[in-house]
Design a protein around this motif. Structure first.
Motif, PDB file in Angstrom:
ATOM      1  N   GLU A 143       0.825  -1.206   0.000  1.00  0.00           N
ATOM      2  CA  GLU A 143       0.000   0.000   0.000  1.00  0.00           C
ATOM      3  C   GLU A 143       0.862   1.260   0.000  1.00  0.00           C
ATOM      4  OE1 GLU A 143      -3.212   0.846  -0.069  1.00  0.00           O
ATOM      5  OE2 GLU A 143      -3.886  -1.215  -0.392  1.00  0.00           O
ATOM      6  N   LEU A 144       1.920   1.280   0.808  1.00  0.00           N
ATOM      7  CA  LEU A 144       2.781   2.457   0.887  1.00  0.00           C
ATOM      8  C   LEU A 144       3.494   2.698  -0.433  1.00  0.00           C
ATOM      9  CD1 LEU A 144       4.261   2.010   4.474  1.00  0.00           C
ATOM     10  CD2 LEU A 144       2.625   3.735   3.727  1.00  0.00           C
ATOM     11  N   ALA A 145       3.866   1.627  -1.099  1.00  0.00           N
ATOM     12  CA  ALA A 145       4.498   1.783  -2.420  1.00  0.00           C
ATOM     13  C   ALA A 145       3.527   2.438  -3.389  1.00  0.00           C
ATOM     14  CB  ALA A 145       4.958   0.430  -2.941  1.00  0.00           C
ATOM     15  N   GLY A 146       2.258   2.004  -3.328  1.00  0.00           N
ATOM     16  CA  GLY A 146       1.249   2.599  -4.195  1.00  0.00           C
ATOM     17  C   GLY A 146       0.927   4.031  -3.853  1.00  0.00           C
ATOM     18  N   LEU A 147       1.273   4.449  -2.638  1.00  0.00           N
ATOM     19  CA  LEU A 147       1.032   5.822  -2.198  1.00  0.00           C
ATOM     20  C   LEU A 147       2.292   6.683  -2.298  1.00  0.00           C
ATOM     21  CD1 LEU A 147      -1.208   5.089   0.928  1.00  0.00           C
ATOM     22  CD2 LEU A 147      -1.942   6.146  -1.213  1.00  0.00           C
ATOM     23  N   GLY A 148       3.213   6.262  -3.131  1.00  0.00           N
ATOM     24  CA  GLY A 148       4.404   7.077  -3.392  1.00  0.00           C
ATOM     25  C   GLY A 148       5.517   6.891  -2.389  1.00  0.00           C
ATOM     26  N   MET A 149       5.559   5.751  -1.699  1.00  0.00           N
ATOM     27  CA  MET A 149       6.624   5.489  -0.728  1.00  0.00           C
ATOM     28  C   MET A 149       7.256   4.127  -1.014  1.00  0.00           C
ATOM     29  SD  MET A 149       4.781   6.873   2.779  1.00  0.00           S
ATOM     30  CE  MET A 149       6.243   6.624   3.792  1.00  0.00           C
ATOM     31  N   PRO A 150       7.867   3.951  -2.191  1.00  0.00           N
ATOM     32  CA  PRO A 150       8.516   2.670  -2.511  1.00  0.00           C
ATOM     33  C   PRO A 150       9.674   2.418  -1.552  1.00  0.00           C
ATOM     34  CG  PRO A 150       9.148   4.346  -4.091  1.00  0.00           C
ATOM     35  CD  PRO A 150       8.077   4.956  -3.243  1.00  0.00           C
ATOM     36  N   GLY A 151       9.781   1.207  -1.085  1.00  0.00           N
ATOM     37  CA  GLY A 151      10.859   0.875  -0.153  1.00  0.00           C
ATOM     38  C   GLY A 151      10.497   1.095   1.297  1.00  0.00           C
ATOM     39  N   ALA A 152       9.399   1.799   1.568  1.00  0.00           N
ATOM     40  CA  ALA A 152       8.987   2.020   2.953  1.00  0.00           C
ATOM     41  C   ALA A 152       8.500   0.710   3.563  1.00  0.00           C
ATOM     42  CB  ALA A 152       7.877   3.058   3.018  1.00  0.00           C
ATOM     43  N   ARG A 153       8.714   0.577   4.844  1.00  0.00           N
ATOM     44  CA  ARG A 153       8.369  -0.685   5.498  1.00  0.00           C
ATOM     45  C   ARG A 153       7.891  -0.429   6.912  1.00  0.00           C
ATOM     46  NH1 ARG A 153      12.750  -5.037   7.581  1.00  0.00           N
ATOM     47  NH2 ARG A 153      11.323  -6.617   8.407  1.00  0.00           N
ATOM     48  N   ILE A 154       6.863  -1.165   7.326  1.00  0.00           N
ATOM     49  CA  ILE A 154       6.387  -1.148   8.713  1.00  0.00           C
ATOM     50  C   ILE A 154       6.550  -2.539   9.293  1.00  0.00           C
ATOM     51  CG2 ILE A 154       4.351  -0.965  10.192  1.00  0.00           C
ATOM     52  CD1 ILE A 154       3.379   1.321   8.546  1.00  0.00           C
ATOM     53  N   GLN A 155       7.175  -2.607  10.451  1.00  0.00           N
ATOM     54  CA  GLN A 155       7.347  -3.879  11.153  1.00  0.00           C
ATOM     55  C   GLN A 155       6.554  -3.826  12.451  1.00  0.00           C
ATOM     56  OE1 GLN A 155      11.051  -5.112  13.433  1.00  0.00           O
ATOM     57  NE2 GLN A 155      11.245  -6.421  11.635  1.00  0.00           N
ATOM     58  N   VAL A 156       5.834  -4.907  12.731  1.00  0.00           N
ATOM     59  CA  VAL A 156       5.023  -4.986  13.946  1.00  0.00           C
ATOM     60  C   VAL A 156       5.823  -5.724  15.010  1.00  0.00           C
ATOM     61  CG1 VAL A 156       2.835  -5.713  14.962  1.00  0.00           C
ATOM     62  CG2 VAL A 156       2.924  -5.034  12.557  1.00  0.00           C
ATOM     63  N   SER A 157       6.223  -4.986  16.034  1.00  0.00           N
ATOM     64  CA  SER A 157       7.007  -5.571  17.128  1.00  0.00           C
ATOM     65  C   SER A 157       6.064  -6.081  18.213  1.00  0.00           C
ATOM     66  CB  SER A 157       7.960  -4.520  17.714  1.00  0.00           C
ATOM     67  OG  SER A 157       8.544  -4.987  18.905  1.00  0.00           O
ATOM     68  N   VAL A 158       6.287  -7.351  18.653  1.00  0.00           N
ATOM     69  CA  VAL A 158       5.455  -7.956  19.689  1.00  0.00           C
ATOM     70  C   VAL A 158       6.340  -8.363  20.859  1.00  0.00           C
ATOM     71  CG1 VAL A 158       3.709  -9.699  20.209  1.00  0.00           C
ATOM     72  CG2 VAL A 158       4.002  -8.903  17.862  1.00  0.00           C
ATOM     73  N   SER A 159       5.942  -7.984  22.047  1.00  0.00           N
ATOM     74  CA  SER A 159       6.680  -8.397  23.237  1.00  0.00           C
ATOM     75  C   SER A 159       5.703  -8.767  24.347  1.00  0.00           C
ATOM     76  CB  SER A 159       7.618  -7.273  23.709  1.00  0.00           C
ATOM     77  OG  SER A 159       6.872  -6.115  24.043  1.00  0.00           O
ATOM     78  N   ARG A 160       6.234  -9.437  25.374  1.00  0.00           N
ATOM     79  CA  ARG A 160       5.431  -9.816  26.534  1.00  0.00           C
ATOM     80  C   ARG A 160       6.220  -9.526  27.797  1.00  0.00           C
ATOM     81  NH1 ARG A 160       3.188 -15.913  25.096  1.00  0.00           N
ATOM     82  NH2 ARG A 160       1.812 -15.357  23.359  1.00  0.00           N
ATOM     83  N   GLU A 161       5.508  -9.493  28.903  1.00  0.00           N
ATOM     84  CA  GLU A 161       6.135  -9.251  30.199  1.00  0.00           C
ATOM     85  C   GLU A 161       5.953 -10.492  31.067  1.00  0.00           C
ATOM     86  OE1 GLU A 161       5.603  -6.212  34.026  1.00  0.00           O
ATOM     87  OE2 GLU A 161       4.491  -5.884  32.155  1.00  0.00           O
ATOM     88  N   CYS A 162       7.077 -11.067  31.533  1.00  0.00           N
ATOM     89  CA  CYS A 162       7.001 -12.274  32.348  1.00  0.00           C
ATOM     90  C   CYS A 162       6.468 -11.942  33.739  1.00  0.00           C
ATOM     91  CB  CYS A 162       8.377 -12.924  32.490  1.00  0.00           C
ATOM     92  SG  CYS A 162       8.962 -13.682  30.960  1.00  0.00           S
ATOM     93  N   ALA A 163       5.694 -12.867  34.288  1.00  0.00           N
ATOM     94  CA  ALA A 163       5.184 -12.701  35.644  1.00  0.00           C
ATOM     95  C   ALA A 163       6.332 -12.813  36.638  1.00  0.00           C
ATOM     96  CB  ALA A 163       4.121 -13.753  35.938  1.00  0.00           C
ATOM     97  N   THR A 164       6.236 -12.111  37.754  1.00  0.00           N
ATOM     98  CA  THR A 164       7.334 -12.100  38.732  1.00  0.00           C
ATOM     99  C   THR A 164       7.520 -13.448  39.412  1.00  0.00           C
ATOM    100  OG1 THR A 164       5.757 -11.270  40.378  1.00  0.00           O
ATOM    101  CG2 THR A 164       7.087  -9.640  39.205  1.00  0.00           C
ATOM    102  N   ASP A 165       6.449 -14.236  39.477  1.00  0.00           N
ATOM    103  CA  ASP A 165       6.533 -15.515  40.183  1.00  0.00           C
ATOM    104  C   ASP A 165       6.883 -16.686  39.277  1.00  0.00           C
ATOM    105  OD1 ASP A 165       4.175 -15.363  38.805  1.00  0.00           O
ATOM    106  OD2 ASP A 165       2.980 -16.406  40.311  1.00  0.00           O
ATOM    107  N   SER A 166       6.913 -16.459  37.960  1.00  0.00           N
ATOM    108  CA  SER A 166       7.209 -17.570  37.053  1.00  0.00           C
ATOM    109  C   SER A 166       7.582 -17.046  35.677  1.00  0.00           C
ATOM    110  CB  SER A 166       5.982 -18.497  36.940  1.00  0.00           C
ATOM    111  OG  SER A 166       6.182 -19.455  35.925  1.00  0.00           O
ATOM    112  N   GLU A 167       8.670 -17.594  35.105  1.00  0.00           N
ATOM    113  CA  GLU A 167       9.072 -17.186  33.761  1.00  0.00           C
ATOM    114  C   GLU A 167       8.211 -17.859  32.687  1.00  0.00           C
ATOM    115  OE1 GLU A 167      13.186 -17.864  33.181  1.00  0.00           O
ATOM    116  OE2 GLU A 167      13.834 -16.351  34.643  1.00  0.00           O
TER     117      GLU A 167
END
Length: 581
Positions: A402-426
């Motif tokens: 979509e971004l390439a079609g909107l005049g931004m060839p080479g543009a990229r979006i990456q979705v970063s996913v993280s979690r937080e471990c509980a204090t009592d158990s990894e």
């Protein structure tokens, strides 16, 4: 599809009708002409908070009515049927009435509905994308919402949210039950004292304001009483009272009416045959006016008499009012600034009191329920996380396209996913209201550059295109009947603006699209073009909506380009010829 939006006495709009068509509808106009009012009126029809400040100066009410063709929206029609709202030929009309005094009204096809129900119905008819979406992109807290919209996991996320809220409530109740005995007793003493203090007054919504007004009236009652009495005497009691004199005039004229008509009619003998009838009609009309004046003055006299009697307050009543106002002020100071907050605090105290007084057996049941709910929540949040992660590669790929079609060839979006471990158990993760996952979009505008948090590097023009790219990708999966874009072209121009316009035009092939724009490149692509303008008349400002075609549309596009010389007009004609299918 939005068929028609009708607006009366809303801001500077006295009376306007907006009838968009199927396809791309563009709305233009100078800054301050009322474009934002049109959008706000539509949002209010869809269930946004009703504010009396929008009522046109000099008017007592405002009216907004939005009519939709919902023939093919089965889920919406089913929702209406569940609430016994009749539908004819698939037409759904949302109506909001705002009053300077009194509560606003919300109706759907003539049936009164609650605010939440109106909002639920409205969300199924129109999706509005405004400049606030740019700001949402800069806040990672909202990135998860975009991902869930694409993944179609909103319902599963809502289940996680409800279970999380249930677990939070269980933990809160358990903490109350598990207090140390001394702390528990202190808290119980406070709660009982606070509840008794509030309930002793028996506060009621609106009473504080009513007492304040009554006190002000009593404090000024001497002068008010004197003026009312003098006005009453002039109208009714004096030897030459206005009402007495007017009644005498009525009797005199009524007594000689026929003779008066006869004398006049003899003087016009030989003229047209209806002269006598005309004379009689004129005379009786004037006599009727006198009678009406008598009736109206009698009503005024009665009003003055009642008000004069009301103003005969006793000092004891003033003391009672002041004492109760002081009691209200003490409660407001201790438990909230308004009676509403005081009552809410009392209800909260009552719930907490009930929780603390629970038995040890109830505490054991709560612990068992908490353990089971935590396990269920971990499982449900895990299922939600798996579904989210499964669509991320597809989302990233489509956004790049979509971004390439909107005049931004080479543009990229990456979705970063993280979690937080509980204090009592990894092996266990912290569950938030929306699940395990912490989401943030990373972005680079050009191939080869390092990915960085979107909130740190995106420019205004890039945000506009990223917003549209996200909306386009999401709408590919769940396209509403009507989409409204409010100045999605912010920060762009030139060829990029034309590219955004082309993408909006493509979206309009699946849904009705309404775009508020400042750019001629986008306005020229509309199948229907509307202009909002304002003008002054008799020292009042008025806003109006008109559909443009032919030379009017050419002149509006030329205005957006900054002029109207022949070369510019020729350029505009070229734009329109290219835009035509």
């Amino acid at each position: 599809m939005l068929v028609e939006l009708r607006i009366e006495n809303f801001g500077i709009v006295e009376n306007a009708r907006f009838r968009p068509g199927q396809g791309l509808n563009t709305i233009t106009g100078e800054t301050g002409s009322g474009k934002s009012l049109l959008l706000q009126a539509l949002q209010m029809a869809l269930g946004a908070r009703a504010a009396t400040g929008f009522i046109r100066n000099g008017s007592s009410r405002a009216l907004i009515e939005a009519e939709f063709d919902a023939s093919f929206q089965k889920e919406l029609l089913h929702l209406l049927a569940e609430h016994d709202i009749p539908v004819s030929d698939g037409l759904v009309t949302l109506r909001r009435e705002l009053y300077l005094t009194g509560r606003p009204r919300s109706l759907v096809n003539g049936v009164n509905v609650t605010g939440p129900l109106l909002k639920s119905i409205g969300s199924g008819l129109v999706e509005i994308h405004g400049q606030h979406d740019h700001q949402r992109l800069l806040d990672p807290a909202h990135h998860l919402d975009f991902l869930d919209s694409y993944a179609g996991t909103e319902e599963l996320r809502d289940r996680v949210m409800r279970m999380f809220q249930r677990l939070t409530e269980i933990r809160k109740r358990l903490r109350s039950v598990s207090m140390e005995e001394e702390e528990k007793q202190q808290r119980l003493d406070f709660l009982r004292f606070a509840i008794d203090e509030i309930e002793d007054l028996e506060p009621a919504e609106g009473e504080f304001e009513a007492l304040t007004n009554e006190k002000a009236l009593m404090q000024n009652s001497g002068r008010v009483f004197q003026d009312l009495a003098e006005a009453y005497n002039l109208l009714y009691e004096d030897d030459h009272a206005v009402l007495t004199g007017l009644e005498q005039v009525e009797r005199l004229l009524d007594r000689h009416g026929e003779l008066f008509v006869g004398n006049l009619s003899s003087s016009v003998e030989g003229r047209a045959g209806d002269s006598r009838d005309a004379t009689r009609g004129s005379y009786e009309e004037k006599l009727s006016m006198i009678r009406q004046s008598v009736y109206q003055l009698e009503a005024v006299v009665e009003f003055l008499r009642e008000q004069r009697q009301r103003l005969q307050f006793s000092p004891e009543r003033l003391e009672d009012v002041e004492e109760r106002l002081q009691a209200y002020r003490r409660l407001h100071k201790k438990y909230g600034g308004t009676t509403t907050l005081v009552l809410q605090k009392r209800d909260s105290f009552l719930r907490e009191l009930a929780s603390i007084e629970m038995s040890e057996e109830e505490a054991a049941l709560l612990k068992s329920e908490m353990s089971a709910t935590e396990a269920d929540l971990q499982e449900l949040a895990g299922e939600l996380s798996i579904r989210r992660r499964s669509v991320i590669p597809s989302l990233e790929e489509k956004l790049s396209s979509e971004l390439a079609g909107l005049g931004m060839p080479g543009a990229r979006i990456q979705v970063s996913v993280s979690r937080e471990c509980a204090t009592d158990s990894e092996e266990r993760f912290v569950v938030h209201e929306k699940g395990f996952d912490l989401i943030e979009f990373f972005f680079n505008a050009n191939e080869g550059e390092a990915l960085q948090p979107l909130r740190k590097i995106a420019s205004g023009g890039e945000l506009s295109r990223i917003t549209l790219a996200l909306k386009s990708v999401i709408l590919d999966r769940q396209s509403p009947a009507t989409m409204v874009f409010d100045e999605v072209d912010t920060g762009v121009g030139g060829e990029v603006a034309h590219t955004i316009g082309q993408r909006l035009k493509e979206l309009s092939e699946r849904s009705q699209v309404i775009v508020i724009t400042h750019l001629h490149q986008i306005a020229s692509l509309g199948r229907f073009h509307f202009r909002i303008s304002k003008h002054s008349r008799n020292s009042r400002t008025y806003s109006r909506v008109e559909r443009l075609s032919g030379e009017e549309r050419l002149r509006e596009l030329a205005r957006m380009l900054g002029g109207s010389d022949p070369a510019l007009m020729q350029h505009v004609r070229g734009l329109l010829s290219v835009a035509e299918p």
